[in-house]
Design a protein around this motif. Sequence first.
Motif, PDB file in Angstrom:
ATOM      1  N   ASP A   1      -4.770  10.876   1.328  1.00  0.00           N
ATOM      2  CA  ASP A   1      -5.988  10.111   1.575  1.00  0.00           C
ATOM      3  C   ASP A   1      -5.727   8.700   1.074  1.00  0.00           C
ATOM      4  O   ASP A   1      -5.315   8.518  -0.076  1.00  0.00           O
ATOM      5  CB  ASP A   1      -7.187  10.696   0.815  1.00  0.00           C
ATOM      6  N   VAL A   2      -5.919   7.724   1.930  1.00  0.00           N
ATOM      7  CA  VAL A   2      -5.682   6.326   1.583  1.00  0.00           C
ATOM      8  C   VAL A   2      -7.028   5.639   1.365  1.00  0.00           C
ATOM      9  O   VAL A   2      -7.858   5.605   2.271  1.00  0.00           O
ATOM     10  CB  VAL A   2      -4.877   5.611   2.690  1.00  0.00           C
ATOM     11  N   ALA A   3      -7.223   5.074   0.176  1.00  0.00           N
ATOM     12  CA  ALA A   3      -8.479   4.406  -0.157  1.00  0.00           C
ATOM     13  C   ALA A   3      -8.477   2.938   0.267  1.00  0.00           C
ATOM     14  O   ALA A   3      -9.528   2.377   0.552  1.00  0.00           O
ATOM     15  CB  ALA A   3      -8.747   4.510  -1.658  1.00  0.00           C
ATOM     16  N   ASP A   4      -7.299   2.315   0.307  1.00  0.00           N
ATOM     17  CA  ASP A   4      -7.188   0.892   0.650  1.00  0.00           C
ATOM     18  C   ASP A   4      -6.005   0.729   1.601  1.00  0.00           C
ATOM     19  O   ASP A   4      -4.863   0.618   1.164  1.00  0.00           O
ATOM     20  CB  ASP A   4      -6.998   0.062  -0.621  1.00  0.00           C
ATOM     21  N   THR A   5      -6.280   0.715   2.900  1.00  0.00           N
ATOM     22  CA  THR A   5      -5.194   0.675   3.894  1.00  0.00           C
ATOM     23  C   THR A   5      -4.382  -0.612   3.814  1.00  0.00           C
ATOM     24  O   THR A   5      -3.175  -0.585   4.063  1.00  0.00           O
ATOM     25  CB  THR A   5      -5.729   0.873   5.323  1.00  0.00           C
ATOM     26  N   GLU A   6      -4.995  -1.712   3.478  1.00  0.00           N
ATOM     27  CA  GLU A   6      -4.243  -2.975   3.372  1.00  0.00           C
ATOM     28  C   GLU A   6      -3.259  -2.922   2.208  1.00  0.00           C
ATOM     29  O   GLU A   6      -2.102  -3.286   2.350  1.00  0.00           O
ATOM     30  CB  GLU A   6      -5.189  -4.168   3.237  1.00  0.00           C
ATOM     31  N   ALA A   7      -3.698  -2.454   1.054  1.00  0.00           N
ATOM     32  CA  ALA A   7      -2.811  -2.345  -0.100  1.00  0.00           C
ATOM     33  C   ALA A   7      -1.735  -1.279   0.129  1.00  0.00           C
ATOM     34  O   ALA A   7      -0.604  -1.422  -0.345  1.00  0.00           O
ATOM     35  CB  ALA A   7      -3.620  -2.036  -1.357  1.00  0.00           C
ATOM     36  N   TYR A   8      -2.064  -0.235   0.876  1.00  0.00           N
ATOM     37  CA  TYR A   8      -1.106   0.845   1.163  1.00  0.00           C
ATOM     38  C   TYR A   8       0.079   0.335   1.975  1.00  0.00           C
ATOM     39  O   TYR A   8       1.182   0.853   1.867  1.00  0.00           O
ATOM     40  CB  TYR A   8      -1.832   1.971   1.902  1.00  0.00           C
ATOM     41  N   LYS A   9      -0.129  -0.705   2.761  1.00  0.00           N
ATOM     42  CA  LYS A   9       0.958  -1.276   3.559  1.00  0.00           C
ATOM     43  C   LYS A   9       2.099  -1.763   2.674  1.00  0.00           C
ATOM     44  O   LYS A   9       3.266  -1.692   3.074  1.00  0.00           O
ATOM     45  CB  LYS A   9       0.430  -2.412   4.439  1.00  0.00           C
ATOM     46  N   ALA A  10       1.799  -2.241   1.483  1.00  0.00           N
ATOM     47  CA  ALA A  10       2.846  -2.677   0.558  1.00  0.00           C
ATOM     48  C   ALA A  10       3.713  -1.494   0.133  1.00  0.00           C
ATOM     49  O   ALA A  10       4.935  -1.620   0.001  1.00  0.00           O
ATOM     50  CB  ALA A  10       2.235  -3.360  -0.657  1.00  0.00           C
ATOM     51  N   TYR A  11       3.093  -0.338  -0.065  1.00  0.00           N
ATOM     52  CA  TYR A  11       3.846   0.873  -0.396  1.00  0.00           C
ATOM     53  C   TYR A  11       4.760   1.270   0.770  1.00  0.00           C
ATOM     54  O   TYR A  11       5.930   1.580   0.579  1.00  0.00           O
ATOM     55  CB  TYR A  11       2.895   2.019  -0.744  1.00  0.00           C
ATOM     56  N   VAL A  12       4.230   1.242   1.976  1.00  0.00           N
ATOM     57  CA  VAL A  12       5.020   1.607   3.158  1.00  0.00           C
ATOM     58  C   VAL A  12       6.236   0.686   3.281  1.00  0.00           C
ATOM     59  O   VAL A  12       7.351   1.142   3.561  1.00  0.00           O
ATOM     60  CB  VAL A  12       4.150   1.571   4.438  1.00  0.00           C
ATOM     61  N   GLU A  13       6.034  -0.584   3.048  1.00  0.00           N
ATOM     62  CA  GLU A  13       7.144  -1.540   3.107  1.00  0.00           C
ATOM     63  C   GLU A  13       8.165  -1.247   2.007  1.00  0.00           C
ATOM     64  O   GLU A  13       9.373  -1.278   2.244  1.00  0.00           O
ATOM     65  CB  GLU A  13       6.597  -2.954   2.960  1.00  0.00           C
ATOM     66  N   ALA A  14       7.701  -0.937   0.806  1.00  0.00           N
ATOM     67  CA  ALA A  14       8.590  -0.692  -0.330  1.00  0.00           C
ATOM     68  C   ALA A  14       9.342   0.632  -0.221  1.00  0.00           C
ATOM     69  O   ALA A  14      10.460   0.747  -0.739  1.00  0.00           O
ATOM     70  CB  ALA A  14       7.798  -0.740  -1.637  1.00  0.00           C
ATOM     71  N   ASN A  15       8.765   1.636   0.432  1.00  0.00           N
ATOM     72  CA  ASN A  15       9.455   2.929   0.490  1.00  0.00           C
ATOM     73  C   ASN A  15      10.578   2.940   1.522  1.00  0.00           C
ATOM     74  O   ASN A  15      11.405   3.846   1.537  1.00  0.00           O
ATOM     75  CB  ASN A  15       8.482   4.096   0.674  1.00  0.00           C
ATOM     76  N   ALA A  16      10.636   1.938   2.383  1.00  0.00           N
ATOM     77  CA  ALA A  16      11.676   1.897   3.418  1.00  0.00           C
ATOM     78  C   ALA A  16      13.084   1.893   2.816  1.00  0.00           C
ATOM     79  O   ALA A  16      13.981   2.562   3.331  1.00  0.00           O
ATOM     80  CB  ALA A  16      11.474   0.685   4.322  1.00  0.00           C
TER      81      ALA A  16
END
Length: 101
Positions: free
Chosen positions: A11-26
Amino acid sequence: MPKGYWIARVDVADTEAYKAYVEANAKPFKIFGAHFLVRAGRFENPEGTSRTRNVVIEFPSYQAALDCWKSAEYQEALKLRVPVSTIDLVIIEGYDGPQPS
């Protein structure tokens, strides 16, 4: 040798902030040979509980799946995810045995 998998319900509470995680996990995902089999998408939940996103990531081995999660690179990415999401994550070894006929 069986492959390894991450199975996550998120469950994602903040989709904009979650994008930073997606970028970092690459980076750690690339290092450890991760391959997305499921990344969000449509789903039905006929039994039990669910979360809004489902993810299945395949790794070349169970050890690679464990090592990725434990890696310094992923732990840095994790710091970006934790404040903005709730997750259930299982790291599991694939099955390499007989199948139903």
